[in-house]
Design a protein around this motif. Structure first.
Motif, PDB file in Angstrom:
ATOM      1  N   GLU A   1       0.780  -1.204   0.287  1.00 51.12           N
ATOM      2  CA  GLU A   1      -0.221  -0.042  -0.308  1.00 51.12           C
ATOM      3  C   GLU A   1       0.764   0.921   0.080  1.00 51.12           C
ATOM      4  O   GLU A   1       1.627   1.722   0.642  1.00 51.12           O
ATOM      5  CB  GLU A   1      -0.859  -0.391   0.954  1.00 51.12           C
ATOM      6  CG  GLU A   1      -1.328   1.720   1.620  1.00 51.12           C
ATOM      7  CD  GLU A   1      -2.188   1.708   0.008  1.00 51.12           C
ATOM      8  OE1 GLU A   1      -2.187   2.809  -0.126  1.00 51.12           O
ATOM      9  OE2 GLU A   1      -3.166   0.976  -0.008  1.00 51.12           O
ATOM     10  N   THR A   2       0.950   2.024  -0.818  1.00 50.86           N
ATOM     11  CA  THR A   2       1.573   3.056  -1.290  1.00 50.86           C
ATOM     12  C   THR A   2       1.247   4.436  -0.396  1.00 50.86           C
ATOM     13  O   THR A   2       2.422   5.347  -0.262  1.00 50.86           O
ATOM     14  CB  THR A   2       1.680   3.783  -2.837  1.00 50.86           C
ATOM     15  OG1 THR A   2       0.754   4.462  -2.164  1.00 50.86           O
ATOM     16  CG2 THR A   2       1.442   2.408  -3.778  1.00 50.86           C
ATOM     17  N   LEU A   3       0.142   4.177   0.212  1.00 51.68           N
ATOM     18  CA  LEU A   3      -0.218   4.803   1.165  1.00 51.68           C
ATOM     19  C   LEU A   3       0.973   4.891   2.358  1.00 51.68           C
ATOM     20  O   LEU A   3       1.496   6.483   3.362  1.00 51.68           O
ATOM     21  CB  LEU A   3      -1.497   5.676   1.410  1.00 51.68           C
ATOM     22  CG  LEU A   3      -2.681   6.590   1.192  1.00 51.68           C
ATOM     23  CD1 LEU A   3      -2.114   6.180  -0.759  1.00 51.68           C
ATOM     24  CD2 LEU A   3      -3.640   6.757   1.747  1.00 51.68           C
ATOM     25  N   ILE A   4       0.940   3.633   3.024  1.00 52.78           N
ATOM     26  CA  ILE A   4       1.702   3.471   4.611  1.00 52.78           C
ATOM     27  C   ILE A   4       3.124   3.374   3.821  1.00 52.78           C
ATOM     28  O   ILE A   4       4.168   4.281   4.763  1.00 52.78           O
ATOM     29  CB  ILE A   4       2.033   1.864   4.232  1.00 52.78           C
ATOM     30  CG1 ILE A   4       0.148   1.361   5.046  1.00 52.78           C
ATOM     31  CG2 ILE A   4       2.734   1.460   6.000  1.00 52.78           C
ATOM     32  CD1 ILE A   4      -0.579   0.071   5.173  1.00 52.78           C
ATOM     33  N   TRP A   5       3.871   3.349   2.334  1.00 48.90           N
ATOM     34  CA  TRP A   5       5.152   3.431   1.860  1.00 48.90           C
ATOM     35  C   TRP A   5       5.670   5.481   2.622  1.00 48.90           C
ATOM     36  O   TRP A   5       6.297   5.371   2.488  1.00 48.90           O
ATOM     37  CB  TRP A   5       5.492   2.848   0.524  1.00 48.90           C
ATOM     38  CG  TRP A   5       5.040   1.662   0.630  1.00 48.90           C
ATOM     39  CD1 TRP A   5       4.798   0.617   1.526  1.00 48.90           C
ATOM     40  CD2 TRP A   5       4.904   0.875  -0.946  1.00 48.90           C
ATOM     41  NE1 TRP A   5       5.073  -0.763   0.896  1.00 48.90           N
ATOM     42  CE2 TRP A   5       4.381  -0.438  -0.025  1.00 48.90           C
ATOM     43  CE3 TRP A   5       5.200   1.979  -2.178  1.00 48.90           C
ATOM     44  CZ2 TRP A   5       4.618  -1.211  -1.407  1.00 48.90           C
ATOM     45  CZ3 TRP A   5       4.679   0.162  -3.029  1.00 48.90           C
ATOM     46  CH2 TRP A   5       4.625  -1.180  -2.441  1.00 48.90           C
ATOM     47  N   SER A   6       5.138   5.701   1.735  1.00 49.66           N
ATOM     48  CA  SER A   6       4.592   6.882   1.987  1.00 49.66           C
ATOM     49  C   SER A   6       5.013   7.599   4.039  1.00 49.66           C
ATOM     50  O   SER A   6       5.997   8.659   4.266  1.00 49.66           O
ATOM     51  CB  SER A   6       3.829   7.792   1.469  1.00 49.66           C
ATOM     52  OG  SER A   6       3.662   7.765   0.198  1.00 49.66           O
TER      53      SER A   6
ATOM     54  N   LEU B   1       5.895   5.502   6.078  1.00 51.13           N
ATOM     55  CA  LEU B   1       6.843   5.188   6.412  1.00 51.13           C
ATOM     56  C   LEU B   1       8.794   5.322   5.847  1.00 51.13           C
ATOM     57  O   LEU B   1       9.538   5.696   6.604  1.00 51.13           O
ATOM     58  CB  LEU B   1       7.242   3.191   5.797  1.00 51.13           C
ATOM     59  CG  LEU B   1       5.946   2.719   6.712  1.00 51.13           C
ATOM     60  CD1 LEU B   1       6.644   1.381   6.490  1.00 51.13           C
ATOM     61  CD2 LEU B   1       6.890   2.559   8.639  1.00 51.13           C
ATOM     62  N   GLN B   2       8.401   6.439   4.756  1.00 51.01           N
ATOM     63  CA  GLN B   2       9.332   6.685   4.400  1.00 51.01           C
ATOM     64  C   GLN B   2       9.896   7.926   4.543  1.00 51.01           C
ATOM     65  O   GLN B   2      10.329   8.982   4.468  1.00 51.01           O
ATOM     66  CB  GLN B   2       9.292   7.214   2.727  1.00 51.01           C
ATOM     67  CG  GLN B   2       9.493   5.658   1.851  1.00 51.01           C
ATOM     68  CD  GLN B   2       9.037   5.638   0.284  1.00 51.01           C
ATOM     69  OE1 GLN B   2       8.468   6.373   0.204  1.00 51.01           O
ATOM     70  NE2 GLN B   2       9.194   4.403   0.156  1.00 51.01           N
ATOM     71  N   GLY B   3       8.616   9.059   5.922  1.00 47.40           N
ATOM     72  CA  GLY B   3       8.687  10.690   6.366  1.00 47.40           C
ATOM     73  C   GLY B   3       8.552  11.617   5.027  1.00 47.40           C
ATOM     74  O   GLY B   3       8.817  12.276   5.696  1.00 47.40           O
ATOM     75  N   ILE B   4       7.480  10.341   3.736  1.00 50.48           N
ATOM     76  CA  ILE B   4       7.536  11.850   3.187  1.00 50.48           C
ATOM     77  C   ILE B   4       6.122  12.230   3.455  1.00 50.48           C
ATOM     78  O   ILE B   4       6.316  14.099   2.834  1.00 50.48           O
ATOM     79  CB  ILE B   4       7.699  11.047   1.066  1.00 50.48           C
ATOM     80  CG1 ILE B   4       8.611  10.768   1.452  1.00 50.48           C
ATOM     81  CG2 ILE B   4       6.880  12.244   0.661  1.00 50.48           C
ATOM     82  CD1 ILE B   4       9.040  10.045  -0.531  1.00 50.48           C
ATOM     83  N   MET B   5       5.007  11.616   3.202  1.00 52.24           N
ATOM     84  CA  MET B   5       3.845  12.840   3.712  1.00 52.24           C
ATOM     85  C   MET B   5       2.663  11.576   4.883  1.00 52.24           C
ATOM     86  O   MET B   5       3.236  10.293   4.956  1.00 52.24           O
ATOM     87  CB  MET B   5       3.015  12.045   2.763  1.00 52.24           C
ATOM     88  CG  MET B   5       3.538  13.357   1.580  1.00 52.24           C
ATOM     89  SD  MET B   5       2.135  13.190  -0.101  1.00 52.24           S
ATOM     90  CE  MET B   5       1.007  13.877   0.466  1.00 52.24           C
TER      91      MET B   5
ATOM     92  N   GLN C   1       8.670   7.399  -2.683  1.00 46.62           N
ATOM     93  CA  GLN C   1       9.778   7.628  -3.033  1.00 46.62           C
ATOM     94  C   GLN C   1       9.587   7.137  -4.825  1.00 46.62           C
ATOM     95  O   GLN C   1      10.044   7.099  -5.662  1.00 46.62           O
ATOM     96  CB  GLN C   1      10.934   6.467  -2.068  1.00 46.62           C
ATOM     97  CG  GLN C   1      11.733   7.713  -0.787  1.00 46.62           C
ATOM     98  CD  GLN C   1      12.479   7.117  -0.412  1.00 46.62           C
ATOM     99  OE1 GLN C   1      13.294   5.339  -1.084  1.00 46.62           O
ATOM    100  NE2 GLN C   1      13.578   7.247   0.530  1.00 46.62           N
ATOM    101  N   GLU C   2       8.788   6.267  -4.724  1.00 45.79           N
ATOM    102  CA  GLU C   2       9.167   5.257  -6.445  1.00 45.79           C
ATOM    103  C   GLU C   2       7.687   5.878  -6.915  1.00 45.79           C
ATOM    104  O   GLU C   2       8.137   5.552  -8.671  1.00 45.79           O
ATOM    105  CB  GLU C   2       8.922   4.464  -6.068  1.00 45.79           C
ATOM    106  CG  GLU C   2       9.982   3.136  -5.184  1.00 45.79           C
ATOM    107  CD  GLU C   2      10.473   3.012  -3.997  1.00 45.79           C
ATOM    108  OE1 GLU C   2      11.493   3.448  -2.718  1.00 45.79           O
ATOM    109  OE2 GLU C   2       9.338   4.082  -3.148  1.00 45.79           O
ATOM    110  N   GLY C   3       6.799   6.704  -6.929  1.00 44.96           N
ATOM    111  CA  GLY C   3       5.910   7.446  -7.318  1.00 44.96           C
ATOM    112  C   GLY C   3       5.138   7.899  -6.760  1.00 44.96           C
ATOM    113  O   GLY C   3       4.472   8.225  -5.704  1.00 44.96           O
ATOM    114  N   ILE C   4       3.311   7.754  -6.993  1.00 51.27           N
ATOM    115  CA  ILE C   4       2.320   8.669  -7.102  1.00 51.27           C
ATOM    116  C   ILE C   4       1.228   7.440  -7.100  1.00 51.27           C
ATOM    117  O   ILE C   4       0.907   6.180  -7.139  1.00 51.27           O
ATOM    118  CB  ILE C   4       1.583   9.759  -7.761  1.00 51.27           C
ATOM    119  CG1 ILE C   4       1.485   8.545  -8.616  1.00 51.27           C
ATOM    120  CG2 ILE C   4       3.255  10.601  -7.937  1.00 51.27           C
ATOM    121  CD1 ILE C   4       0.457  10.075  -9.428  1.00 51.27           C
ATOM    122  N   GLU C   5       0.293   8.014  -5.767  1.00 48.55           N
ATOM    123  CA  GLU C   5      -1.388   7.121  -5.703  1.00 48.55           C
ATOM    124  C   GLU C   5      -1.932   8.009  -6.568  1.00 48.55           C
ATOM    125  O   GLU C   5      -2.117   9.186  -5.910  1.00 48.55           O
ATOM    126  CB  GLU C   5      -1.516   6.998  -3.880  1.00 48.55           C
ATOM    127  CG  GLU C   5      -2.954   6.156  -4.304  1.00 48.55           C
ATOM    128  CD  GLU C   5      -2.366   4.810  -4.489  1.00 48.55           C
ATOM    129  OE1 GLU C   5      -3.167   3.982  -5.230  1.00 48.55           O
ATOM    130  OE2 GLU C   5      -1.922   4.161  -4.434  1.00 48.55           O
TER     131      GLU C   5
END
Length: 255
Positions: free
Chosen positions: A20-25, A27-31, A186-190
């Protein structure tokens, strides 16, 4: 006690294997933000971004009930890691909770047919114009309730310019449809796609989606897609994506 997690090292394992990219966001501290039941040895955690909250680890009622001061909206979409989390959410929110089905789309970086996407874009008739979101269009998106989510997770245009990307269809300086980044990792968008109600069923969402996908590919960003309903699945498949599986979410309405 519930703690805001600034170093995700201790909580990342709780979200393992969750594509799930929102989780990745988060965890990566981006959003987004992460909260947990302990700073050093957490057993339960939630990742929050926009309207979405994802719960992982050992079910925890205190975490389910926690609402940070910055979270002022009356509507949330809660995604449980398993049935135990689902039951914990339902027991706490009771009549405010509604179980819904959402549709996961496969993440396949090489699934897109660029020529087909270009053909979809070329079908846009005059007098409509396809434009990338600039500062003026960013503010126009925010000004209308139907289009606000195209840019709503970016507090100002500078944030959107640095992290976001989007395309809109305009007619007479009015936005009628758009596809943009709901969030960034980091690698993309939702992807977020919206069309004004009186302009739907004209193929505009396909045009905006095709443009956004191509622009993401130029920038080596993956355009991730999560479908709210079957119509969204159909649109995704038209653009080259493939359906993965259905999953359960819980909509929470706090009046």
């Amino acid at each position: 006690m519930i703690y805001e997690i600034t170093d995700p090292t201790n909580v990342s394992s709780l979200f393992d294997n969750w594509e799930e990219t929102l989780i990745w966001s988060c965890l990566q501290g981006i959003m987004g933000k992460i909260y947990a039941d302990d700073l050093n040895v957490p057993t339960a955690a939630m990742a929050m971004l926009g309207d979405f909250t994802f719960f992982a680890g050992k079910p925890n009622t205190e975490l389910v009930s926690y609402k940070p001061s910055w979270c002022t909206q009356n509507f949330m979409i809660m995604v449980p890691q398993n049935n135990s989390w689902q039951n914990t959410i339902l027991q706490f929110y009771q009549e405010k909770a509604k179980i819904v089905s959402r549709y996961a789309i496969k993440k396949e970086p090489y699934c897109f047919d660029k020529e087909k996407l270009e053909t979809i874009i070329a079908a846009l008739p005059e007098p409509y114009k396809l434009c990338m979101i600039d500062e003026n269009l960013y503010h126009l998106c925010k000004a209308e309730s139907w289009s606000a989510d195209l840019v709503s997770q970016f507090s100002d245009y500078e944030s959107y310019r640095n992290l976001g990307i989007g395309a809109v269809i305009c007619k007479d300086n009015t936005i009628v449809s758009g596809a943009s980044s709901y969030s960034r990792y980091q690698e993309g968008i939702e992807i977020e796609i919206d069309t004004r109600e009186d302009y739907r069923r004209k193929g505009f969402a396909s045009v905006c989606g095709a443009k956004l996908i191509l622009e993401c590919l130029k920038r080596n960003l993956y355009p991730s897609w999560d479908a709210q309903n079957k119509a969204s699945v159909s649109l995704a498949e038209k653009l080259g994506y493939h359906y993965s599986h259905i999953y359960t979410a819980i909509e929470i309405w706090n009046d």
